[in-house]
Design an enzyme around this catalytic site. Structure first.
Site, PDB file in Angstrom:
ATOM      1  N   HIS A 547     -12.102 -43.161 -23.913  1.00  0.00           N
ATOM      2  CA  HIS A 547     -10.520 -43.441 -23.335  1.00  0.00           C
ATOM      3  C   HIS A 547      -9.735 -42.885 -24.401  1.00  0.00           C
ATOM      4  O   HIS A 547      -8.658 -43.798 -24.577  1.00  0.00           O
ATOM      5  CB  HIS A 547     -10.539 -44.753 -22.837  1.00  0.00           C
ATOM      6  CG  HIS A 547     -11.216 -45.104 -21.613  1.00  0.00           C
ATOM      7  ND1 HIS A 547     -11.365 -46.343 -21.168  1.00  0.00           N
ATOM      8  CD2 HIS A 547     -12.162 -44.472 -20.767  1.00  0.00           C
ATOM      9  CE1 HIS A 547     -12.339 -46.281 -19.946  1.00  0.00           C
ATOM     10  NE2 HIS A 547     -12.548 -45.130 -19.866  1.00  0.00           N
TER      11      HIS A 547
HETATM   12  C1  LIG Z   1     -17.994 -38.839 -20.537  1.00  0.00           C
HETATM   13  C2  LIG Z   1     -16.680 -39.398 -19.880  1.00  0.00           C
HETATM   14  C3  LIG Z   1     -16.738 -40.513 -19.055  1.00  0.00           C
HETATM   15  C4  LIG Z   1     -15.657 -40.960 -19.029  1.00  0.00           C
HETATM   16  N1  LIG Z   1     -15.539 -42.060 -17.634  1.00  0.00           N
HETATM   17  C5  LIG Z   1     -14.458 -42.389 -17.162  1.00  0.00           C
HETATM   18  C6  LIG Z   1     -14.300 -43.147 -15.954  1.00  0.00           C
HETATM   19  O1  LIG Z   1     -15.461 -43.728 -15.626  1.00  0.00           O
HETATM   20  N2  LIG Z   1     -13.205 -43.563 -15.346  1.00  0.00           N
HETATM   21  C7  LIG Z   1     -11.849 -43.217 -15.945  1.00  0.00           C
HETATM   22  O2  LIG Z   1     -11.025 -43.589 -15.587  1.00  0.00           O
HETATM   23  N3  LIG Z   1     -12.050 -42.601 -17.120  1.00  0.00           N
HETATM   24  C8  LIG Z   1     -13.220 -42.033 -17.490  1.00  0.00           C
HETATM   25  N4  LIG Z   1     -13.005 -41.194 -18.605  1.00  0.00           N
HETATM   26  C9  LIG Z   1     -11.704 -40.894 -19.033  1.00  0.00           C
HETATM   27  C10 LIG Z   1     -10.815 -40.053 -18.215  1.00  0.00           C
HETATM   28  O3  LIG Z   1     -11.827 -38.866 -17.713  1.00  0.00           O
HETATM   29  C11 LIG Z   1     -10.011 -39.199 -19.278  1.00  0.00           C
HETATM   30  O4  LIG Z   1      -8.955 -40.203 -19.616  1.00  0.00           O
HETATM   31  C12 LIG Z   1      -8.982 -38.223 -18.371  1.00  0.00           C
HETATM   32  O5  LIG Z   1      -9.692 -37.209 -17.722  1.00  0.00           O
HETATM   33  C13 LIG Z   1      -8.212 -37.529 -19.326  1.00  0.00           C
HETATM   34  O6  LIG Z   1      -7.431 -36.468 -18.656  1.00  0.00           O
HETATM   35  P1  LIG Z   1      -6.465 -35.570 -19.412  1.00  0.00           P
HETATM   36  O7  LIG Z   1      -5.577 -34.668 -18.291  1.00  0.00           O
HETATM   37  O8  LIG Z   1      -5.681 -36.220 -20.671  1.00  0.00           O
HETATM   38  O9  LIG Z   1      -7.619 -34.742 -20.327  1.00  0.00           O
HETATM   39  P2  LIG Z   1      -8.775 -33.755 -19.784  1.00  0.00           P
HETATM   40  O10 LIG Z   1      -9.172 -34.207 -18.319  1.00  0.00           O
HETATM   41  O11 LIG Z   1     -10.009 -33.833 -20.786  1.00  0.00           O
HETATM   42  O12 LIG Z   1      -8.156 -32.270 -19.572  1.00  0.00           O
HETATM   43  C14 LIG Z   1      -7.988 -31.440 -20.726  1.00  0.00           C
HETATM   44  C15 LIG Z   1      -8.179 -29.987 -20.129  1.00  0.00           C
HETATM   45  O13 LIG Z   1      -7.579 -28.985 -21.119  1.00  0.00           O
HETATM   46  C16 LIG Z   1      -8.528 -28.071 -21.632  1.00  0.00           C
HETATM   47  N5  LIG Z   1      -8.040 -27.636 -22.889  1.00  0.00           N
HETATM   48  C17 LIG Z   1      -7.980 -28.315 -23.988  1.00  0.00           C
HETATM   49  N6  LIG Z   1      -7.499 -27.534 -24.824  1.00  0.00           N
HETATM   50  C18 LIG Z   1      -7.244 -26.256 -24.343  1.00  0.00           C
HETATM   51  C19 LIG Z   1      -6.793 -24.991 -24.837  1.00  0.00           C
HETATM   52  N7  LIG Z   1      -6.256 -24.970 -26.364  1.00  0.00           N
HETATM   53  N8  LIG Z   1      -6.669 -23.799 -24.251  1.00  0.00           N
HETATM   54  C20 LIG Z   1      -6.924 -24.257 -22.801  1.00  0.00           C
HETATM   55  N9  LIG Z   1      -7.483 -24.963 -22.426  1.00  0.00           N
HETATM   56  C21 LIG Z   1      -7.672 -26.425 -23.137  1.00  0.00           C
HETATM   57  C22 LIG Z   1      -9.833 -28.738 -21.545  1.00  0.00           C
HETATM   58  O14 LIG Z   1     -10.872 -28.001 -21.574  1.00  0.00           O
HETATM   59  C23 LIG Z   1      -9.525 -29.698 -20.428  1.00  0.00           C
HETATM   60  O15 LIG Z   1     -10.112 -28.857 -19.242  1.00  0.00           O
HETATM   61  C24 LIG Z   1     -14.221 -40.651 -19.079  1.00  0.00           C
HETATM   62  C25 LIG Z   1     -14.213 -39.457 -20.050  1.00  0.00           C
HETATM   63  C26 LIG Z   1     -15.476 -38.841 -20.468  1.00  0.00           C
HETATM   64  C27 LIG Z   1     -15.355 -37.736 -21.304  1.00  0.00           C
END
Ligand SMILES: Cc1cc2nc3c(=O)[nH]c(=O)nc-3n(C[C@H](O)[C@H](O)[C@H](O)COP(=O)(O)OP(=O)(O)OC[C@H]3O[C@@H](n4cnc5c(N)ncnc54)[C@H](O)[C@@H]3O)c2cc1C
Ligand SMILES: *[C@@H]1O[C@H](CO)[C@@H](O)[C@H](O)[C@H]1NC(C)=O
Ligand SMILES: *[C@@H]1O[C@H](CO)[C@@H](O)[C@H](O)[C@H]1NC(C)=O
Length: 623
Positions: A547
């Site tokens: 997280h």
């Molecule tokens: C293994 C795992 C298990 C989890 N389990 C849970 C759960 O059960 N329940 C829950 O609520 N949360 C869970 N989480 C946490 C939750 O999934 C994350 O908090 C949430 O997905 C974050 O969303 P975000 O949009 O901030 O980032 P992300 O969903 O990580 O999206 C960021 C995106 O940006 C892209 N990116 C990054 N840098 C660049 C760049 N320079 N150029 C182009 N693209 C780029 C990445 O490839 C990615 O696709 C888990 C996370 C993981 C990794």
């Protein structure tokens, strides 16, 4: 994806003969589903234009929401840029979640060795997986759907973030939700139908999970809708699934927008820089790399960074937005001095708190080896294939006010109907040192087990992300700083003891539960079960629950640590927002995916408001 294909193929090869007809039908189903899935995900745009209204960096949990919501405005064009690959329907089969971290859909980060946590992991480093795929971390995650406590958001508001109190954000949790919960308690007024994100119960659970829930009732706890009125109590999981299938942000938000002419998606493209005019301090586009070619694309209106809590601060710093001293050290011209990368928060658990029992646990190898499970899932979307990893149920406790009916939980006990011995991949996910594993756990590999991950919900310790150098392809340095504040350890130990107490209830005794009492070798000097022992164990088996948050903190103008304002605009820079997990000023006591969807829904409305467009809250646009 190779490993996954191998798993599926193994099952097919092993069982095709005796049950060929049913398996053949299942296989047809899989293929059909695969084709449908591939057709619905927006294609990789072969030729991007030189200019769009908005550029969204990262197609993760937040980025997919924003791409969908902004393209509801027909006259706006949006380019969504993602570093990773397309999603694959096999990724949406819940039981294989542990395997996904070994694929190219994971960024595979590691923390820097600290000497105070992650000590039992290879090189003293914890693994930080992050999704690198259309759908981002919502494709790798365990699908647990929790929103947090009303006090989390009232606290954000009290910190000076206008518009972020619980009453302000609840409508956005509901806007995103399509509730398909069956046979579980749901509080009236807290859920809704018709959003894009399907939330449901898991269609299968073990008798072990039943015993855990019973243990709660036996000790005076209540069964609650933890996303409802009060959070303290026990529950099976609410998950982001639809009919037993992972409902990633891509399936939820991008597939329905796949045919919109004003949305372009660029895959396999790493954004290396936000283009900012240093004189006017205005963001006007991005630079990205695709197949060794560098592209520059202009944004007429705004650049939105949704790259997640590790990559968003990295990209900002690479673009000259960050702590002056740090950027100067790396010879990056400073555009704006901001506390980017600070305020890193995470939820951690003691890993490996294992109980032996005599009721059958979820053993992933056995599950994958059983043709009936295979048919059950691919024909009917039910059975053990639908359990995310082994996660089944949870309990929320306010360890400081154990008797409060409506407490503010600082401890989650995440129940698994198996343990680190039930799936050979799990210890590799966390990078547990082989010698430790062999000494402590190998001997119980053939036993039935359950495990609780006692998870610290309101950590006081904060870490930091820094750049290694100015090469955008180098991984940043991650210092989580776990257990820096003593109170965090005290709460952790209280959670461990609570779990052991629950294991002694009648419900848990009925399934023969007993604690696996083999000491971690490096903690041998402490008496097993003493506070000192548990502290040592927690510093050795430090499991992130993934997280990571807070590294581009939201705050009012008066907050010197704030990177974005309460409308998610980067301080000092025009036309640039951060909308993802990194804006959280304090980590909510929730698994962070649902809060990220809320943030992205709200952020999308803010963009529409700021550009004078209506924010018709349930408008879904053309399918
Ligand atoms: C293994 C795992 C298990 C989890 N389990 C849970 C759960 O059960 N329940 C829950 O609520 N949360 C869970 N989480 C946490 C939750 O999934 C994350 O908090 C949430 O997905 C974050 O969303 P975000 O949009 O901030 O980032 P992300 O969903 O990580 O999206 C960021 C995106 O940006 C892209 N990116 C990054 N840098 C660049 C760049 N320079 N150029 C182009 N693209 C780029 C990445 O490839 C990615 O696709 C888990 C996370 C993981 C990794
Ligand atoms: C779930 O999926 C299965 C298999 O495709 C299908 O037969 C069933 O009707 C679906 N159920 C619901 C409620 O959509
Ligand atoms: C499991 O263990 C309990 C307690 O030791 C015992 O009462 C019960 O009969 C056992 N059940 C099985 C199936 O062995």
């Amino acid at each position: 994806m190779k490993q996954l294909a191998v798993v599926i193929l193994l099952v097919l090869v092993n069982y095709a003969a005796p049950q060929s007809l049913t398996i053949a039908e299942s296989l047809l189903n899989i293929l059909q589903e695969g084709i449908v899935h591939t057709n619905k995900e927006p294609r990789d745009e072969p030729i991007v234009r030189s200019e769009y209204d908005f550029i969204v960096v990262g197609a993760g949990s937040a980025g997919c929401v924003i791409a969908n919501r902004l393209t509801e405005v027909p006259e706006w064009s949006v380019l969504l840029i993602e570093a990773g690959r397309e999603e694959n329907f096999v990724m949406d089969v819940p039981i294989v979640v542990n395997y996904l971290q070994f694929t190219d859909a994971n960024w595979k980060y590691k923390t820097e060795p600290s000497g105070t946590s992650c000590l039992g992991h290879t090189n003293g480093q914890c693994n930080f997986p992050r999704g690198k795929v259309i759908g981002g971390s919502s494709v790798l995650n365990y699908m647990i759907y929790t929103r947090g406590n009303r006090r989390d958001y009232d606290n954000w508001r009290a910190m000076g973030n206008d518009g972020w109190s619980y009453d302000d954000v609840l409508p956005y949790f509901k806007k995103s939700e399509d509730s398909n919960i069956n046979g579980m308690l749901t509080d009236v007024g807290y859920h809704s139908k018709g959003g894009y994100l399907s939330v449901s119960n898991i269609p299968y659970h073990t008798t072990l999970a039943d015993a855990f829930i019973q243990a709660g009732l036996e000790t005076g706890s209540k069964i609650v809708d933890y996303n409802g009125k009060t959070q303290t109590g026990f529950s099976y999981l609410q998950v982001t699934m639809k009919n037993g299938t992972r409902w990633s942000s891509s399936r939820a938000y991008l597939h329905p927008a796949g045919n919109r002419k004003n949305l372009h998606v660029k895959k396999f493209s790493l954004v290396t820089k936000i283009l900012i005019d240093p004189k006017t301090k205005t963001a006007y586009g991005v630079e990205f790399e695709n197949k060794r070619t560098t592209y520059r694309v202009t944004a007429r209106r705004e650049v939105i960074v949704s790259a997640g809590a590790i990559n968003a601060p990295q990209l900002l710093m690479l673009s000259g937005l960050g702590p002056r001293d740090h950027l100067k050290d790396l010879k990056i011209p400073v555009v704006e001095d901001l506390k980017v990368g600070y305020n890193l928060m995470d939820h951690i658990a003691l890993g490996g708190l294992t109980f032996l029992c005599n009721a059958s646990s979820l053993n992933v190898n056995d599950i994958l080896d059983n043709s009936q499970n295979f048919v059950d899932y691919f024909q009917y979307r039910r059975g053990p294939f639908s359990v995310p990893g082994g996660c089944e149920a949870l309990a929320y406790y306010d360890m400081k006010n154990p008797d409060a009916v409506d407490g503010y939980p600082d401890m989650e006990l995440l129940f698994q109907g198996g343990s680190i011995v039930s799936d050979p991949t799990l210890r590799r996910n966390f990078g547990i040192d082989d010698a430790l594993y062999n000494k402590v756990y190998k001997r119980i590999e053939n036993e039935d087990t359950w495990m609780v991950l006692p998870m610290l919900l309101l950590p006081k310790s904060k870490g930091r992300i820094m750049l290694k150098d100015k090469n955008p392809k180098h991984k940043p340095l991650i210092y989580p700083n776990y257990y820096a504040v003593k109170d965090d350890m005290d709460t952790m130990i209280a959670g461990i003891k609570k779990t052991i107490e629950l294991s002694k209830t009648n419900a848990m005794r009925k399934i023969g539960s007993r604690l696996h009492e083999v000491k971690i070798p490096a903690c041998a000097r402490f008496q097993f079960g003493s506070d000192d022992y548990w502290e040592c164990a927690a510093r050795h088996l430090t499991f992130t629950i993934y997280h990571q948050t807070g590294t581009c903190k939201m705050g009012p103008k008066t907050d010197p640590d704030a990177v974005v304002d309460p409308r998610l605009r980067v301080y000092g820079i025009r036309n640039l927002r951060v909308i993802d997990a990194s804006i959280m000023p304090e980590i909510p006591n929730a698994h962070t995916n649902a809060p990220v969807y809320m943030i992205a829904e709200k952020g999308s409305d803010m963009i529409k408001e700021d550009w004078g467009k209506p924010t018709n809250s349930f408008f879904r646009g053309k399918r």
